[in-house]
Write an enzyme that holds these catalytic residues in place. Structure first.
Site, PDB file in Angstrom:
ATOM      1  N   GLU A   6      14.132  14.996  -7.084  1.00  0.00           N
ATOM      2  CA  GLU A   6      15.421  15.042  -6.384  1.00  0.00           C
ATOM      3  C   GLU A   6      15.727  13.605  -5.995  1.00  0.00           C
ATOM      4  O   GLU A   6      15.207  13.093  -5.002  1.00  0.00           O
ATOM      5  CB  GLU A   6      15.340  15.966  -5.167  1.00  0.00           C
ATOM      6  CG  GLU A   6      16.698  16.471  -4.716  1.00  0.00           C
ATOM      7  CD  GLU A   6      17.400  15.545  -3.749  1.00  0.00           C
ATOM      8  OE1 GLU A   6      18.237  14.739  -4.230  1.00  0.00           O
ATOM      9  OE2 GLU A   6      17.127  15.617  -2.550  1.00  0.00           O
ATOM     10  N   CYS A  34      22.112  11.765   0.398  1.00  0.00           N
ATOM     11  CA  CYS A  34      22.129  11.683  -1.070  1.00  0.00           C
ATOM     12  C   CYS A  34      23.308  12.421  -1.659  1.00  0.00           C
ATOM     13  O   CYS A  34      23.792  12.062  -2.735  1.00  0.00           O
ATOM     14  CB  CYS A  34      20.810  12.206  -1.644  1.00  0.00           C
ATOM     15  SG  CYS A  34      20.443  13.925  -1.231  1.00  0.00           S
TER      16      CYS A  34
END
Length: 503
Positions: A247, A281
């Site tokens: 991720e 993010c």
């Protein structure tokens, strides 16, 4: 003194330690050990032993214990939020929001694990019609989790909760910037679930500790962080053929179409870009607004950021940069944007770890502020001809984590959302997909691969096991050297009759 130690032997040197500090004040939050290869290996072995008992509890036994853990976290949310505020720097209210999301995901994972992962029958097909066929999803054993500092509860729990629900033990290495939060989560598990306390282990340290976890023989390694670090993690895991979940970062874009609710789009863009000091993010870093709405959108954004203020007090909109080096990245991106011909509409100043809310206009697509992940409270707004040009520019970036589309036309918005090269997209909102436990979370391209959350997240921490069982023998066994010579030709004719008619 140990009787086993010679009288003239030197005492063992103390284990090295490091301090975790408050990014706003520099005050020491706590001191933690730097776990070496041996310590990491010992933690993995403890987890491996505990994993067998954890898996044997079955779905119902694990669900009850995950519920106990969830209850423990829910009763102590303010205590944990205060720790997140001190160690990460984000406002307490934002920390509480992060923790509630983690608790909700923990509830979903425990409640749905049996339905998603339990044994199920599948059609055996024509060739194995005399067999029963089934598939089940078995735990991989021990899952290593290397977590980030920007969302030190929600993000690692996206791996921890789903790995536990799937029947695995976990060894968690929190970021060196938030080890206190990671240690708190592990201690909470031990307090809430004492009968299988060793199922969750925590190791602390720097990159060497994370590398040791990669090489420790875990069943899978889940990593959250930057793409360059992710490549190093993958290389270390490749030495033992340890599968990985990546991720990684994002450079998420918002498309504001001709018919968008401009005020709502501006409010969402400001929140997506500035909350958590932009250290998200899946935050919005780029906006592409069509010619028809560009001026109104820019005016709305300018008005909204005017009231935002960074700080460490409860009235601040967001806190300091957690990593001191991140302020340097913001400074470099703003300078590069201006040097390339862009202009600063608001903000652009860096005072220590505090960055003012920064809006950049007319920034070329080749600028670092558009191409690279900034991870700060900045946003670029670009005028485009139409939504198709916006989509083209959105998809040109190497990252592909998330994005947003604003349009009053449901059909148009959904079409743009589907064609956006991202793992996740929100329509007329930002970041919403992260709050839906049933939805998978992850990206494409430089943003990584693999999924946490939802059914895909549960399956991510398992291996599919296929089983066939013969229910009755056939007169002719095709899987035998004793089959008649004409059996294969007969089978081919049958297949031709069944499937040959379709063109």
């Amino acid at each position: 003194m140990s009787l086993a130690q010679p009288l003239d032997a030197d005492p063992a040197p103390p284990a090295p330690t490091f301090e975790s500090t408050d990014p706003a004040t520099g005050a020491v939050v706590d001191v933690f050990p730097v776990h070496d290869v041996a310590a990491v290996g010992a933690a993995v072995e403890r987890a491996r032993t505990a994993a067998a008992r954890w898996a044997a509890l079955g779905f119902d036994g694990r669900r009850r214990r995950l519920a106990a853990y969830r209850g423990h976290l829910a009763r102590r949310m303010h205590e944990l939020a205060d720790l997140v505020h001190r160690e990460n720097g984000k406002p307490r209210a934002d920390a509480l929001l992060e923790i509630t999301l983690a608790v909700d995901h923990l509830a979903w994972a425990g409640a749905h694990a049996r339905k998603v992962l339990g044994p199920r029958r599948v059609s055996p097909g024509l060739l194995a019609a005399n067999h029963a066929a089934s598939v089940e999803y078995q735990p991989v054993g021990v899952v290593g989790v290397i977590g980030p500092w920007n969302y030190p509860v929600f993000t690692p729990m996206g791996s921890i909760a789903y790995a536990l629900a799937a029947g695995n033990a976990v060894v968690f290495k929190p970021s060196e910037h938030t080890p206190a939060v990671g240690s708190w989560l592990a201690a909470a598990w031990r307090a809430a679930v004492p009968d299988v306390a060793d199922v969750v282990q925590v190791v602390t340290g720097f990159g060497e500790t994370g590398a040791a976890l990669c090489r420790a023989g875990v069943g899978k390694l889940a990593f959250t962080g930057s793409a360059p670090t992710g490549r190093r993690v993958m290389a270390a895991c490749a030495e033992t053929l340890t599968p990985v979940l990546m991720e990684l970062g994002g450079k998420d874009a918002m498309i504001v179409d001709d018919d968008a609710d401009v005020a709502a789009a501006a409010d969402a863009a400001v929140w997506g870009a500035m909350s958590n000091a932009g250290q998200t993010c899946i935050g919005i870093e780029r906006v592409y607004a069509t010619e028809r709405v560009y001026d109104a959108f820019v005016a709305q954004v300018e008005a909204q950021v005017r009231d935002l203020r960074p700080g460490s007090d409860d009235a601040a909109a967001y806190g300091p940069m957690t990593m001191p080096t991140q302020a340097d990245v913001v400074r470099r991106h703003v300078a590069d944007a201006v040097a390339a011909g862009g202009r600063v509409l608001t903000g652009g100043t860096v005072d220590g770890r505090y960055v003012t809310p920064t809006v950049l206009l007319d920034v070329p697509e080749t600028s670092a502020a558009v191409c690279e992940e900034t991870f700060g409270p900045t946003i670029t707004i670009t005028r485009v001809r139409d939504a198709e040009e916006a989509l083209e520019r959105t998809n040109a970036n190497a990252h592909g984590l998330a994005g947003a589309v604003f349009s009053r036309s449901r059909a148009r918005a959904m079409d743009l959302a589907r064609r956006m090269r991202t793992g996740m997209t929100s329509v007329n909102s930002v970041l919403t997909f992260a709050s839906v436990p049933a939805l998978p979370f992850g990206g494409v391209g430089e943003s990584g691969f693999g999924r946490i959350h939802g059914a895909d997240g549960l399956k991510e921490f398992t291996r599919a096991k296929a089983i066939t069982r013969q229910r009755l023998p056939l007169p002719v066994d095709l899987m035998s050297f004793r089959r008649p010579a004409a059996a294969a030709d007969t089978l081919a004719r049958v297949m031709g009759l069944v499937h040959g008619r379709h063109r």
